[in-house]
Write a protein that holds these residues in place. Structure first.
Motif, PDB file in Angstrom:
ATOM      1  N   ASN A  65      -4.437   6.704   3.973  1.00 20.83           N
ATOM      2  CA  ASN A  65      -5.452   6.207   3.045  1.00 20.83           C
ATOM      3  C   ASN A  65      -5.840   7.272   2.013  1.00 20.83           C
ATOM      4  O   ASN A  65      -6.193   6.942   0.869  1.00 20.83           O
ATOM      5  CB  ASN A  65      -6.692   5.752   3.818  1.00 20.83           C
ATOM      6  CG  ASN A  65      -6.499   4.396   4.463  1.00 20.83           C
ATOM      7  OD1 ASN A  65      -5.894   3.502   3.879  1.00 20.83           O
ATOM      8  ND2 ASN A  65      -6.989   4.223   5.673  1.00 20.83           N
ATOM      9  N   THR A  66      -5.782   8.520   2.430  1.00 17.43           N
ATOM     10  CA  THR A  66      -6.077   9.593   1.471  1.00 17.43           C
ATOM     11  C   THR A  66      -5.052   9.603   0.335  1.00 17.43           C
ATOM     12  O   THR A  66      -5.409   9.725  -0.852  1.00 17.43           O
ATOM     13  CB  THR A  66      -6.093  10.954   2.191  1.00 17.43           C
ATOM     14  OG1 THR A  66      -7.116  10.946   3.191  1.00 17.43           O
ATOM     15  CG2 THR A  66      -6.363  12.083   1.208  1.00 17.43           C
TER      16      THR A  66
ATOM     17  N   ILE B 111      -6.450   0.931   0.195  1.00 14.48           N
ATOM     18  CA  ILE B 111      -6.732   1.061   1.631  1.00 14.48           C
ATOM     19  C   ILE B 111      -5.648   0.329   2.402  1.00 14.48           C
ATOM     20  O   ILE B 111      -5.249  -0.784   2.027  1.00 14.48           O
ATOM     21  CB  ILE B 111      -8.115   0.469   1.987  1.00 14.48           C
ATOM     22  CG1 ILE B 111      -9.212   1.097   1.127  1.00 14.48           C
ATOM     23  CG2 ILE B 111      -8.431   0.672   3.462  1.00 14.48           C
ATOM     24  CD1 ILE B 111     -10.545   0.407   1.276  1.00 14.48           C
ATOM     25  N   ALA B 112      -5.185   0.948   3.477  1.00 14.31           N
ATOM     26  CA  ALA B 112      -4.230   0.283   4.367  1.00 14.31           C
ATOM     27  C   ALA B 112      -4.986  -0.754   5.189  1.00 14.31           C
ATOM     28  O   ALA B 112      -5.798  -0.406   6.055  1.00 14.31           O
ATOM     29  CB  ALA B 112      -3.555   1.295   5.282  1.00 14.31           C
TER      30      ALA B 112
ATOM     31  N   TYR C 158     -13.174   3.867   5.600  1.00  8.53           N
ATOM     32  CA  TYR C 158     -12.636   4.943   4.781  1.00  8.53           C
ATOM     33  C   TYR C 158     -13.203   4.921   3.366  1.00  8.53           C
ATOM     34  O   TYR C 158     -12.538   5.325   2.404  1.00  8.53           O
ATOM     35  CB  TYR C 158     -11.102   4.894   4.731  1.00  8.53           C
ATOM     36  CG  TYR C 158     -10.481   5.130   6.087  1.00  8.53           C
ATOM     37  CD1 TYR C 158     -10.558   6.385   6.685  1.00  8.53           C
ATOM     38  CD2 TYR C 158      -9.830   4.111   6.765  1.00  8.53           C
ATOM     39  CE1 TYR C 158     -10.005   6.615   7.928  1.00  8.53           C
ATOM     40  CE2 TYR C 158      -9.272   4.332   8.018  1.00  8.53           C
ATOM     41  CZ  TYR C 158      -9.356   5.581   8.595  1.00  8.53           C
ATOM     42  OH  TYR C 158      -8.823   5.802   9.821  1.00  8.53           O
TER      43      TYR C 158
ATOM     44  N   ARG D 279      -5.903   7.928   8.354  1.00  8.52           N
ATOM     45  CA  ARG D 279      -6.752   8.597   7.362  1.00  8.52           C
ATOM     46  C   ARG D 279      -5.894   9.338   6.330  1.00  8.52           C
ATOM     47  O   ARG D 279      -6.199   9.320   5.131  1.00  8.52           O
ATOM     48  CB  ARG D 279      -7.692   9.564   8.060  1.00  8.52           C
ATOM     49  CG  ARG D 279      -8.769  10.124   7.141  1.00  8.52           C
ATOM     50  CD  ARG D 279      -9.731  11.009   7.895  1.00  8.52           C
ATOM     51  NE  ARG D 279     -10.837  11.382   7.053  1.00  8.52           N
ATOM     52  CZ  ARG D 279     -11.968  10.703   6.913  1.00  8.52           C
ATOM     53  NH1 ARG D 279     -12.121   9.555   7.576  1.00  8.52           N
ATOM     54  NH2 ARG D 279     -12.936  11.114   6.131  1.00  8.52           N
TER      55      ARG D 279
ATOM     56  N   SER E  46      -5.647   6.586  -1.883  1.00  9.96           N
ATOM     57  CA  SER E  46      -6.849   6.776  -2.706  1.00  9.96           C
ATOM     58  C   SER E  46      -6.591   7.751  -3.842  1.00  9.96           C
ATOM     59  O   SER E  46      -7.088   7.571  -4.969  1.00  9.96           O
ATOM     60  CB  SER E  46      -8.002   7.278  -1.821  1.00  9.96           C
ATOM     61  OG  SER E  46      -8.304   6.337  -0.808  1.00  9.96           O
TER      62      SER E  46
ATOM     63  N   VAL F 130     -12.019   7.140  -0.278  1.00  6.76           N
ATOM     64  CA  VAL F 130     -11.795   6.569  -1.605  1.00  6.76           C
ATOM     65  C   VAL F 130     -12.763   7.167  -2.628  1.00  6.76           C
ATOM     66  O   VAL F 130     -12.363   7.600  -3.715  1.00  6.76           O
ATOM     67  CB  VAL F 130     -11.931   5.028  -1.544  1.00  6.76           C
ATOM     68  CG1 VAL F 130     -11.752   4.430  -2.943  1.00  6.76           C
ATOM     69  CG2 VAL F 130     -10.909   4.441  -0.578  1.00  6.76           C
TER      70      VAL F 130
END
Length: 433
Positions: A46-47, A152-153, A104, A43, A50, A108
């Motif tokens: 991805n944060t 996104i991963a 997620y 997370r 994003s 995003v």
């Protein structure tokens, strides 16, 4: 589940418990690791992705707002950022949320909305493997296409796959090791049960962990000592029996040469009873140690027993054909003792044979006085003579039930007592198939 003891919840078998103790911790660790990975590391990553995409989208939106219609500036920015940009005119009056969901999405959308200062519509277009970001403006709808891998991963699940594979490998390795250890204990259990039934422990040798081998060696040593003790006891009783037979034979011969009077006839009867008692004592002490178990036609054996009581009211009730692996002489003597007790204490005896998939029951009923239920356990004690109703002026040594139970236990079965439908005692011998 409140108030339920753990022993009633967990498996009863050692192998099942070992499997549970191996698999349960691995499962818990895998679940916690997955939870931490997705809610923590993945997370966070991805944060950051994003936020990077959100800055680029905000730059496009700001450039379009500051230089409306300047396509060259917009093209330069999108080209430098590696994004694809389109404008729709006129724009939608209200941006309706789309149903497209992806992992997620909240991260995003939150990052983009925070950078733009207003709500955008973000969806995943799987046909082009890209995020489609619709940005409402006063005079147009600005649409930005972002490669999904930039926002996104997408390979995070590979970590979980490898963790699962390695966990399964460890679990299977542990289970294979546990199975070998449990197999040694099961072999030890089977050998002990065979010894308890008086059977040979064919092919058994200590194996497994050091403690299991020590227990197996201790059992083998105990078995050898018990066999040696039994042989010594049997030899001693055989010698005593032989020594007693000699004077009894002389007495029997002496009274046979005397004039046959009521006293001499009674004396010869006492001598015959003493010889029978010696034989029964010796049979009880020896326990048919030298006889081997073999496939035996139990129905034929029962018919043979009934034919031996031709002068008495003994009936065999429609027996099915059954073959068991037993010691035939030991079993014949045991059932004969039960039938003998039945015709001694009653006027008639009835033998029944009941079979199912796992057990065979030999049932002997009589119409005698019976035994009180509270004294059933006492009836199995050797030489027990319970009450006047069943023992007064009757022959016997009190070994019939003890011999029958010993024979049943040596075959892996048991003997129980019940009230008989004929009014007397029911003796039920249960033998495994």
């Amino acid at each position: 589940m409140a108030g339920v003891p753990l022993r009633d919840v967990f498996p009863k078998g050692l192998y099942a418990r070992s499997v549970l103790l191996t698999v349960l911790p691995v499962t818990i660790i895998l679940a916690l690791m997955t939870l931490y990975y997705y809610n923590g590391h993945l997370r966070s990553m991805n944060t950051r992705l994003s936020q990077s995409v959100a800055r680029e989208v905000a730059l496009i939106d700001r450039t379009c707002a500051e230089q409306p219609g300047n396509l060259s500036a917009q093209a330069f920015i999108t080209a430098s950022l590696g994004l694809r940009f389109e404008c729709d005119v006129p724009p939608s009056q209200e941006l309706q949320p789309l149903a497209s969901r992806f992992l997620y999405r909240d991260v995003v959308v939150g990052a983009i909305d925070e950078r733009l200062g207003r709500a955008a519509n973000v969806r995943l277009d799987r046909s082009i493997d890209a995020l489609v970001i619709d940005i409402p403006a006063a005079d147009e709808m600005r649409r930005v296409f972002v490669d999904r891998k930039r926002a996104i991963a997408i390979n995070g699940h590979i970590f979980i796959v490898w963790v699962v594979l390695f966990s399964l490998l460890m679990a299977f390795t542990a289970l294979a090791f546990l199975r070998n250890q449990v197999r040694s204990m099961l072999q030890l259990t089977e050998a002990a049960q065979a010894f308890g039934r008086g059977q040979e422990m064919a092919g058994f040798r200590p194996s497994g962990a050091r403690e299991v081998r020590a227990a197996a060696n201790a059992m083998i040593e105990m078995r050898n000592r018990l066999i040696k003790f039994t042989e010594q006891r049997t030899h001693m009783l055989a010698g005593v029996s032989h020594d007693l037979r000699t004077p009894l034979s002389r007495l029997n011969l002496h009274f046979a040469m005397q004039e046959q009077t009521p006293d001499t006839v009674a004396a010869r009867g006492d001598i015959a009873e003493m010889e029978a008692m010696l034989e029964e004592y010796l049979a009880f002490a020896q326990g048919d140690e030298g006889e081997r178990a073999s496939p035996t036609d139990l129905t034929a054996l029962l018919n043979d027993i009934v034919s031996g009581f031709a002068m008495r009211d003994v009936r065999l009730v429609q027996p099915p054909d059954v073959e068991l692996i037993i010691k035939p002489l030991m079993m014949k003597r045991a059932i004969s003792n039960l039938v003998s007790n039945a015709v001694i204490y009653g006027d008639a005896a009835e033998i029944s044979l009941i079979c199912d998939e796992d057990w065979v029951k030999v049932i002997v009923d009589d119409n005698g006085p019976g035994i009180p239920p509270d004294r059933y356990d006492e009836a199995f004690k050797p030489f027990a003579r319970l009450n006047d109703a069943r023992t007064q002026n009757l022959p016997g040594t009190g070994l019939g039930l003890a011999l029958a139970r010993d024979a049943a236990q040596r075959s892996g079965g048991q003997v129980t007592l019940h009230p008989s439908p004929l009014g007397g005692l029911r003796v039920e011998m249960q033998l495994p198939r």
